[in-house]
Design a protein around this motif. Structure first.
Motif, PDB file in Angstrom:
ATOM      1  N   ALA A  91       0.839  -1.198   0.000  1.00  0.00           N
ATOM      2  CA  ALA A  91       0.000   0.000   0.000  1.00  0.00           C
ATOM      3  C   ALA A  91       0.871   1.243   0.000  1.00  0.00           C
ATOM      4  O   ALA A  91       1.933   1.276   0.625  1.00  0.00           O
ATOM      5  N   GLN A  95      -2.874   5.489   3.724  1.00  0.00           N
ATOM      6  CA  GLN A  95      -4.069   4.656   3.588  1.00  0.00           C
ATOM      7  C   GLN A  95      -4.284   3.706   4.769  1.00  0.00           C
ATOM      8  O   GLN A  95      -5.293   3.006   4.805  1.00  0.00           O
ATOM      9  N   ASP A 222      -2.889  -2.214  -3.077  1.00  0.00           N
ATOM     10  CA  ASP A 222      -3.089  -1.194  -4.113  1.00  0.00           C
ATOM     11  C   ASP A 222      -3.145  -1.813  -5.509  1.00  0.00           C
ATOM     12  O   ASP A 222      -4.010  -1.471  -6.324  1.00  0.00           O
ATOM     13  N   ARG A 250      -8.724   2.315   0.962  1.00  0.00           N
ATOM     14  CA  ARG A 250      -8.186   2.751  -0.324  1.00  0.00           C
ATOM     15  C   ARG A 250      -8.404   4.250  -0.504  1.00  0.00           C
ATOM     16  O   ARG A 250      -9.476   4.786  -0.203  1.00  0.00           O
TER      17      ARG A 250
END
Length: 408
Positions: A91, A95, A222, A250
């Motif tokens: 990620a 986030q 992601d 997200r």
């Protein structure tokens, strides 16, 4: 077992350990002569954490006291530590927020997912919101309990189904899907990319539980467009007993993330003490109350062991360790004494091996007495977790050998 076969496997373990690029990491943990294969329940203690905690308690709490919220960075710890976890689960920064338990974060994520699914559908088509939550029927019990409660709260019907069967139950009424990346009993790894795509094709949102994969293998949140994810930090991340969990939202969903647990810490102006709630920007919306600073900072220190470590290297060693352990079990344990529940295929295997055997609870008790620590899951499963940062191939060989002797 033959002495010759045992000698061959010990020599192979020694050779594998000599080529292990992660072998030096073992010295960064507080270990003894025990073969510790329960990191899938509680990771080992990174050796430098006690000194860091002592500093927090004697200086930051003991001397600075309230000033440490700003001067020692306590206030920003949830998002700062979230950014350190982010690369371990694929990620980008901004986030992940750390705090609360996995169960609380599952609740936040699942209810918010239903709310966003309904909002999105009404916004596009002007029709009533969706009213079904799909949950992994093989999930850890708490996730199931939380899903049932979330369904009651949101007026949804709960549909439990095996992960592989999820695409067949998705439809126009599906609001959210809660899945485990790996089965906590068997170690089976589920298809995160494929199932995420299937949920999105149905117009729903997905929540992934990463408790048994974060820190053991690449996740790719992601890259695969995962909506929301949660996970604990006391297993493969070695954060300590009861260390705070994390919540991934997200980036594209953050403006719409409507937490069912709004707290003063997730307010846009937390010290404004306003009676009306206004959500903060970004992943901070996932915060609730005052952070649990002692365990939070112990986790932050524990994450130092990941400096310079590639998750791809961790995954490669994990697969090599579990392959070698299964081969040793096959060589040492008489046929029919145990049955592996863990998939042989690498793409379907997490970082643990689950063996079914008669009297498993008593077998594990005797293994622990002989210095091989795994755990038992009723009614008949022995679980062995392989944490690549500190488990060696010699550990794997010894565990299989002692298991054979115990069963014998």
């Amino acid at each position: 077992m033959s002495d010759l076969r045992s000698d061959d496997l010990r020599a192979e373990a020694e050779a594998l350990d000599s080529r292990d690029e992660l072998a030096a990491k073992r010295k960064e943990f507080a270990l003894d002569d025990t073969v510790y294969l329960d990191g899938n329940s509680l990771g080992a203690l990174p050796a430098h954490v006690p000194a860091r905690l002592a500093e927090v308690m004697t200086h930051e709490w003991g001397k600075l006291r309230i000033r440490s919220w700003e001067e020692s960075g306590w206030w920003t710890a949830p998002e700062r530590i979230g950014d350190r976890i982010a690369p371990l689960v694929g990620a980008a920064p901004g986030q992940i927020v750390v705090g609360d338990s996995t169960s609380v974060n599952v609740f936040k994520a699942l209810v918010a997912a239903v709310r966003m699914a309904r909002e999105g559908r009404e916004g596009r088509e002007g029709r009533e919101g969706r009213d079904e939550i799909v949950v992994d029927a093989t999930t850890f019990p708490t996730d199931g309990y939380i899903a049932e409660s979330a369904a009651r709260l949101t007026g949804c019907r709960l549909i439990p189904v095996a992960p592989g069967d999820v695409p067949g139950v998705l439809g126009e009424r599906t609001a959210a899907v809660l899945l485990n990346h790996a089965d906590y009993r068997t170690g089976r790894l589920h298809d995160l990319p494929g199932l995420t795509a299937a949920v999105h094709a149905a117009g729903a949102l997905v929540v992934w539980d990463l408790c048994h994969t974060a820190g053991a293998l690449p996740v790719g949140l992601d890259a695969h467009g995962v909506d929301l994810a949660v996970g604990c930090t006391y297993k493969y991340l070695n954060g300590g007993p009861g260390s705070p969990a994390y919540l991934y939202v997200r980036e594209a969903l953050q403006p719409r993330f409507d937490s069912p647990l709004p707290g003063w810490n997730s307010h846009a102006e937390p010290f404004g003490m306003r009676p009306a709630f206004e959500a903060a920007d970004g992943a901070l919306r996932g915060r609730v109350g005052t952070p649990d600073i002692l365990s939070m900072l112990a986790l932050e220190a524990a994450l130092d062991v990941w400096d310079g470590v590639s998750v791809d290297d961790v995954r490669a060693k994990s697969l090599a360790l579990t392959d070698f352990f299964l081969r040793c079990v096959g060589a040492y344990v008489p046929q029919g004494e145990v049955e592996s529940l863990t998939p042989a295929a690498h793409g379907e295997r997490g970082s643990q091996v689950a063996l079914r055997c008669e009297g498993a609870g008593d077998v594990m008790r005797r293994l622990v007495e002989r210095g091989v620590v795994g755990d038992f899951r009723a009614p008949d499963v022995l679980r062995f977790g392989f944490t690549p940062l500190y488990v060696s191939f010699a550990d794997a060989e010894r565990a299989a050998r002692v298991l054979a002797e115990t069963l014998g």
